[in-house]
Design a protein around this motif. Sequence first.
Motif, PDB file in Angstrom:
ATOM      1  N   HIS A 193      62.185  59.520  16.896  1.00  0.00           N
ATOM      2  CA  HIS A 193      62.356  59.631  18.345  1.00  0.00           C
ATOM      3  C   HIS A 193      61.512  58.668  19.173  1.00  0.00           C
ATOM      4  CE1 HIS A 193      64.526  63.322  17.477  1.00  0.00           C
ATOM      5  NE2 HIS A 193      63.473  63.812  16.843  1.00  0.00           N
ATOM      6  N   ALA A 194      60.541  58.004  18.594  1.00  0.00           N
ATOM      7  CA  ALA A 194      59.582  57.239  19.395  1.00  0.00           C
ATOM      8  C   ALA A 194      59.962  55.791  19.602  1.00  0.00           C
ATOM      9  CB  ALA A 194      58.188  57.328  18.761  1.00  0.00           C
ATOM     10  N   GLY A 195      61.064  55.352  19.044  1.00  0.00           N
ATOM     11  CA  GLY A 195      61.487  53.973  19.245  1.00  0.00           C
ATOM     12  C   GLY A 195      60.453  52.977  18.741  1.00  0.00           C
ATOM     13  N   GLU A 196      60.205  51.940  19.544  1.00  0.00           N
ATOM     14  CA  GLU A 196      59.267  50.886  19.162  1.00  0.00           C
ATOM     15  C   GLU A 196      57.838  51.167  19.636  1.00  0.00           C
ATOM     16  OE1 GLU A 196      60.088  48.356  17.208  1.00  0.00           O
ATOM     17  OE2 GLU A 196      62.097  49.223  17.094  1.00  0.00           O
ATOM     18  N   SER A 197      57.625  52.301  20.268  1.00  0.00           N
ATOM     19  CA  SER A 197      56.297  52.604  20.805  1.00  0.00           C
ATOM     20  C   SER A 197      55.264  52.708  19.685  1.00  0.00           C
ATOM     21  CB  SER A 197      56.325  53.926  21.583  1.00  0.00           C
ATOM     22  OG  SER A 197      55.021  54.302  21.977  1.00  0.00           O
ATOM     23  N   ASP A 198      54.064  52.159  19.940  1.00  0.00           N
ATOM     24  CA  ASP A 198      53.007  52.279  18.941  1.00  0.00           C
ATOM     25  C   ASP A 198      51.958  53.316  19.344  1.00  0.00           C
ATOM     26  OD1 ASP A 198      51.855  50.897  21.027  1.00  0.00           O
ATOM     27  OD2 ASP A 198      50.742  49.508  19.752  1.00  0.00           O
ATOM     28  N   VAL A 204      58.022  60.071  27.353  1.00  0.00           N
ATOM     29  CA  VAL A 204      59.474  59.948  27.259  1.00  0.00           C
ATOM     30  C   VAL A 204      59.888  58.480  27.328  1.00  0.00           C
ATOM     31  CG1 VAL A 204      61.658  60.546  28.361  1.00  0.00           C
ATOM     32  CG2 VAL A 204      59.813  62.229  28.269  1.00  0.00           C
ATOM     33  N   GLU A 205      59.131  57.702  28.122  1.00  0.00           N
ATOM     34  CA  GLU A 205      59.444  56.270  28.273  1.00  0.00           C
ATOM     35  C   GLU A 205      58.797  55.440  27.165  1.00  0.00           C
ATOM     36  OE1 GLU A 205      57.825  58.048  30.595  1.00  0.00           O
ATOM     37  OE2 GLU A 205      59.446  58.501  32.002  1.00  0.00           O
ATOM     38  N   HIS A 206      58.252  56.115  26.127  1.00  0.00           N
ATOM     39  CA  HIS A 206      57.590  55.453  24.993  1.00  0.00           C
ATOM     40  C   HIS A 206      56.315  54.724  25.409  1.00  0.00           C
ATOM     41  CE1 HIS A 206      61.122  56.679  22.952  1.00  0.00           C
ATOM     42  NE2 HIS A 206      61.909  55.703  23.401  1.00  0.00           N
ATOM     43  N   ARG A 207      55.707  55.198  26.493  1.00  0.00           N
ATOM     44  CA  ARG A 207      54.422  54.656  26.929  1.00  0.00           C
ATOM     45  C   ARG A 207      53.328  55.678  26.637  1.00  0.00           C
ATOM     46  NH1 ARG A 207      56.622  52.805  32.909  1.00  0.00           N
ATOM     47  NH2 ARG A 207      58.166  51.267  32.176  1.00  0.00           N
ATOM     48  N   GLN A 208      52.110  55.373  27.086  1.00  0.00           N
ATOM     49  CA  GLN A 208      51.021  56.319  26.906  1.00  0.00           C
ATOM     50  C   GLN A 208      51.246  57.530  27.806  1.00  0.00           C
ATOM     51  OE1 GLN A 208      47.136  54.844  27.947  1.00  0.00           O
ATOM     52  NE2 GLN A 208      46.060  56.409  26.785  1.00  0.00           N
ATOM     53  N   LEU A 209      51.004  58.723  27.280  1.00  0.00           N
ATOM     54  CA  LEU A 209      51.162  59.941  28.057  1.00  0.00           C
ATOM     55  C   LEU A 209      50.189  59.967  29.232  1.00  0.00           C
ATOM     56  CD1 LEU A 209      51.568  62.918  25.539  1.00  0.00           C
ATOM     57  CD2 LEU A 209      53.138  62.291  27.380  1.00  0.00           C
ATOM     58  N   TYR A 210      50.671  60.462  30.377  1.00  0.00           N
ATOM     59  CA  TYR A 210      49.798  60.625  31.532  1.00  0.00           C
ATOM     60  C   TYR A 210      48.968  61.899  31.376  1.00  0.00           C
ATOM     61  CZ  TYR A 210      52.457  57.045  34.038  1.00  0.00           C
ATOM     62  OH  TYR A 210      53.036  55.866  34.416  1.00  0.00           O
ATOM     63  N   PRO A 211      47.662  61.849  31.657  1.00  0.00           N
ATOM     64  CA  PRO A 211      46.826  63.057  31.574  1.00  0.00           C
ATOM     65  C   PRO A 211      47.331  64.185  32.460  1.00  0.00           C
ATOM     66  CG  PRO A 211      45.449  61.098  31.714  1.00  0.00           C
ATOM     67  CD  PRO A 211      46.863  60.643  31.958  1.00  0.00           C
ATOM     68  N   THR A 212      47.899  63.852  33.634  1.00  0.00           N
ATOM     69  CA  THR A 212      48.409  64.906  34.516  1.00  0.00           C
ATOM     70  C   THR A 212      49.544  65.677  33.868  1.00  0.00           C
ATOM     71  OG1 THR A 212      49.800  63.216  35.567  1.00  0.00           O
ATOM     72  CG2 THR A 212      47.725  63.778  36.658  1.00  0.00           C
ATOM     73  N   THR A 213      50.394  64.979  33.141  1.00  0.00           N
ATOM     74  CA  THR A 213      51.491  65.635  32.426  1.00  0.00           C
ATOM     75  C   THR A 213      50.950  66.546  31.339  1.00  0.00           C
ATOM     76  OG1 THR A 213      52.931  63.730  32.819  1.00  0.00           O
ATOM     77  CG2 THR A 213      53.572  65.242  31.049  1.00  0.00           C
TER      78      THR A 213
END
Length: 305
Positions: A193-198, A204-213
């Motif tokens: 599910h994570a695509g090319e994200s490392d 959800v956008e395969h970026r770093q999770l926001y602390p607020t979320t």
Amino acid sequence: MLSSDINRYISLRRTLGYKLVRAERHLLAFARFAAERDESHIRTGTVLAWLPTAAKSPNAMAHRLTALIVFARFMQAEDPRHEIPPADIKRTTNRPVPYIYTADEITRLLDAAGNLRHQRPNPLRRKLYVMLFGLIASTGLRISEALALRLDDILHDGVLHIRETKFRKSRLVPMHATVMEALQRYLEARRQHAGESDWLFPSVEHRQLYPTTVNYTFRCILRRAGIAPERSQQPRIHDLRHTFATRVLEQCGAARGEVARHFVALSTYLGHVSIHNTYWYLQATPEMMTDIAAAAETLVGENAA
């Protein structure tokens, strides 16, 4: 004006490993306040006038005052016309008392994470939060450290590479075999599910999770798990780190030398720049505080000699 001195001061201290993100913000805010008064030097009276406008709580005032005092000392060494505000101005702080989770509460918390509402845009949601909070509970990582993990930070033999966190210090964090097994299961699910994200814990956008979320989701999980609903101040993610430290100290032996070595090792494992920062975790176990603190200081003194 003071802003140029602040930029120079911040740049210099960052070369020594300090991040000073909040301090920079506070100091620049004070510089703007002083500039409105056409002042180019730090004045105690101006500090007294600025603090109540800049912060409402005693804790927030104390943070701003501390940043100003350190900066004022730096500036006075160059120009004695700068005044150093007294340290007792609005100095009262109320650091939150840590909530120590029981083993049953951590189990309930992870169970609740595993039963989060399914979201079509984020099919990894349940497994991600089970692994994220389980990892923090089992290693004592800071939430910022866990969210900053990338796939290549998982080293061989069950070791995490924590890169340049507080004070730009990096460290290696060994994981228990059971934690590594859970991590491997999570990585298998993540590959789908994570695509090319490392990022280890991608958004959800395969970026770093926001602390607020993450904090919002944690509060939802707490309610579902029914953990400390009667408390006016709800338990925090950071309290998982407190709990880890407390349980480690509770398991060390009674001999003074053994206790001290456990304490120093824990301080290193948690990434504290000074052993004094680790003392805070003893608040939850006051019966251990005196012996452990004294023994640890003795050991550190012996090693430094």
